[in-house]
Enzyme design. Structure first.
Site, short mmCIF file in Angstrom:
data_model
loop_
_atom_site.label_atom_id
_atom_site.label_comp_id
_atom_site.label_asym_id
_atom_site.label_seq_id
_atom_site.Cartn_x
_atom_site.Cartn_y
_atom_site.Cartn_z
N THR A 256 0.83 -1.20 0.00
CA THR A 256 0.00 0.00 0.00
C THR A 256 0.87 1.25 0.00
OG1 THR A 256 -1.70 -1.23 1.17
CG2 THR A 256 -1.86 1.18 1.25
N HIS B 96 4.35 -10.16 2.51
CA HIS B 96 3.47 -11.12 3.18
C HIS B 96 2.62 -11.95 2.22
CE1 HIS B 96 -0.63 -9.04 3.35
NE2 HIS B 96 0.14 -8.04 2.95
N CYS C 48 -9.41 -6.81 2.12
CA CYS C 48 -9.39 -5.42 2.58
C CYS C 48 -10.77 -4.79 2.39
CB CYS C 48 -8.37 -4.62 1.80
SG CYS C 48 -6.82 -5.48 1.57
N1 PLP Z 1 -2.12 -4.85 -4.13
C1 PLP Z 1 -2.79 -6.01 -4.19
C2 PLP Z 1 -3.19 -6.54 -5.52
C3 PLP Z 1 -3.11 -6.71 -3.02
O1 PLP Z 1 -3.78 -7.85 -3.10
C4 PLP Z 1 -2.73 -6.17 -1.77
C5 PLP Z 1 -3.09 -6.83 -0.50
O2 PLP Z 1 -4.15 -7.43 -0.37
C6 PLP Z 1 -2.02 -4.96 -1.75
C7 PLP Z 1 -1.73 -4.32 -2.95
C8 PLP Z 1 -1.60 -4.30 -0.46
O3 PLP Z 1 -0.36 -4.81 -0.01
P1 PLP Z 1 0.00 -4.63 1.55
O4 PLP Z 1 -0.93 -5.49 2.31
O5 PLP Z 1 1.43 -5.08 1.63
O6 PLP Z 1 -0.14 -3.18 1.87
#
Ligand code: PLP
Length: 377
Positions: A70, A197, A320
């Site tokens: 993110t 992760h 999310c």
């Molecule tokens: N982009 C995609 C396609 C994702 O699936 C996710 C997490 O679900 C993210 C970005 C966000 O990554 P992070 O959890 O490391 O912030």
């Protein structure tokens, strides 16, 4: 318990944990310090940078460590936007909120236009018209692999087009890294996001990969770390874990993908024998580990909870975005009717899954289907 939610997050690989532990214990030096303990931490970060760089076939200097996917995408979009006094934004219609929301926020803050790329019913995006590119600089975002459907995109033609015209392309490759071969140059990206992760590494660490020609502004200030683009004392243990996870993902990519694909085929075959199942993006190129489908007579969240009671952990769409009863925006963008989109669940497989778990999952689904029919009669 059977865990089928690896696109939400993966368990930490035991080998990754082992590599991280010394940096949570006796190797506590600040990597900016000149003394021995500091140099130990600095060396560990340097090694991890090489391992992460190798996963996406870039030089270590192109890797900027962040607190996750993110932050990396926010940094890319913000940093690129500072290069222009006026530009237009264009984005895929199925981007993860970590891209979709900063793009929308930038459009609002800057007062710039925001357009969306055309999308097929299979969830694959196309280039905008030639005329679109003739109207001034463009900053674009297009993901490499979708977190819900697993649909794979080819952002390269868009990147090449923008490169020729002085525009920029950001690619979210969080779900692609470690699951399919991923070579930064072949994505056409100027900036690309990955996250630890999702590849059996720790939570709270990711990276922004930069084209060597790209210069951009930071989003935060306060130190010279990560070439000044992500200042602040580094998450040494997390970065070490990310490095090992990236190395293992690269080394084991073929076996992991083959294993996931074999389980995916088993599940798809079983689903095709159940009545009332619609597989989404069935004809599109997809990640080996991801299947999204709707089950007639069920709401996605109710089905997730029913399966949870039976010992299966999975999601009704992007983790999310869960918590509301809105139909999946990804499926809505693909033109899936709202009722069907509301009933969607996602299975995302990982290395610890086995064939007998898929059999048990299919058996449970069959039982739930029978129960739902009896309810309706
Ligand atoms: N982009 C995609 C396609 C994702 O699936 C996710 C997490 O679900 C993210 C970005 C966000 O990554 P992070 O959890 O490391 O912030």
């Amino acid at each position: 318990m059977v865990y089928l939610d690896h696109n939400a997050t993966t368990p930490l690989d035991a080998r990754v944990l082992e590599a991280m532990l010394p940096y949570l214990g006796r190797f506590y030096g600040n990597p900016s310090a000149l003394h021995r303990l500091g140099r130990l931490s600095r060396g560990a970060i340097d090694r991890a940078r090489e391992q992460v760089a190798a996963l996406v076939a870039v030089r270590p200097e192109q890797v900027i460590f962040t607190s996750g996917g993110t932050e990396a995408s926010n940094l890319a979009l913000w940093g690129l936007s500072q290069k222009f006094s006026s530009a237009r934004l264009v984005s895929g219609q199925t981007e993860h909120p970590s891209v979709a929301e900063p793009v929308a926020a930038l459009a609002k803050i800057k007062g710039w236009s925001l357009d969306y790329l055309p999308i097929s019913s299979g969830g694959v995006h196309a280039l905008p018209s030639d005329e679109y590119f003739s109207k001034g600089p463009v900053i674009a975002a297009l993901m490499k692999a979708n977190n819900e459907t697993g649909v794979l995109e080819d952002p390269r033609p868009l990147g090449e087009r923008l490169r020729a015209l002085g525009g920029f392309l950001h690619v979210d490759a969080v779900q692609a890294a470690g699951k399919i071969p991923l070579d930064f140059a072949s994505t056409g990206a100027h900036t690309l996001t990955i996250s630890a992760h999702k590849i059996r590494g720790p939570k709270g660490v990711g990276a922004l990969i930069l084209d060597p020609e790209v210069r951009m502004s930071p989003m935060t200030w306060g130190g010279g770390q990560e070439r000044g683009l992500r200042p602040g004392t580094e998450n040494v243990a997390g970065i070490v874990g990310f490095g090992i996870a990236a190395e293992l993902a690269k080394k084991e990519l073929e076996t992991r993908a083959a294993q996931a694909l074999s389980l995916r085929y088993q599940l798809e075959q079983g689903l095709s024998e159940l009545s009332g199942v619609t597989l989404h993006a069935a004809e599109s190129p997809r990640l080996p580990n991801t299947i999204q489908f709707s089950f007639e007579g069920w709401d996605g969240e109710a089905l997730v909870m029913a399966l949870d009671r039976e010992g299966f952990q999975l999601s009704s769409g992007s983790a999310c975005a869960s918590g509301g009863n809105e139909p999946s925006p990804v499926l809505m963008a693909m033109g899936v009717p709202a009722d069907l989109a509301r009933g969607a669940i996602r299975v995302s497989l990982g290395v610890e899954n086995e064939a007998h778990e898929i059999d048990a999952f299919l058996k449970t689904l069959k039982g739930l289907s029978r129960a739902s029919h009896e309810r309706q009669e």
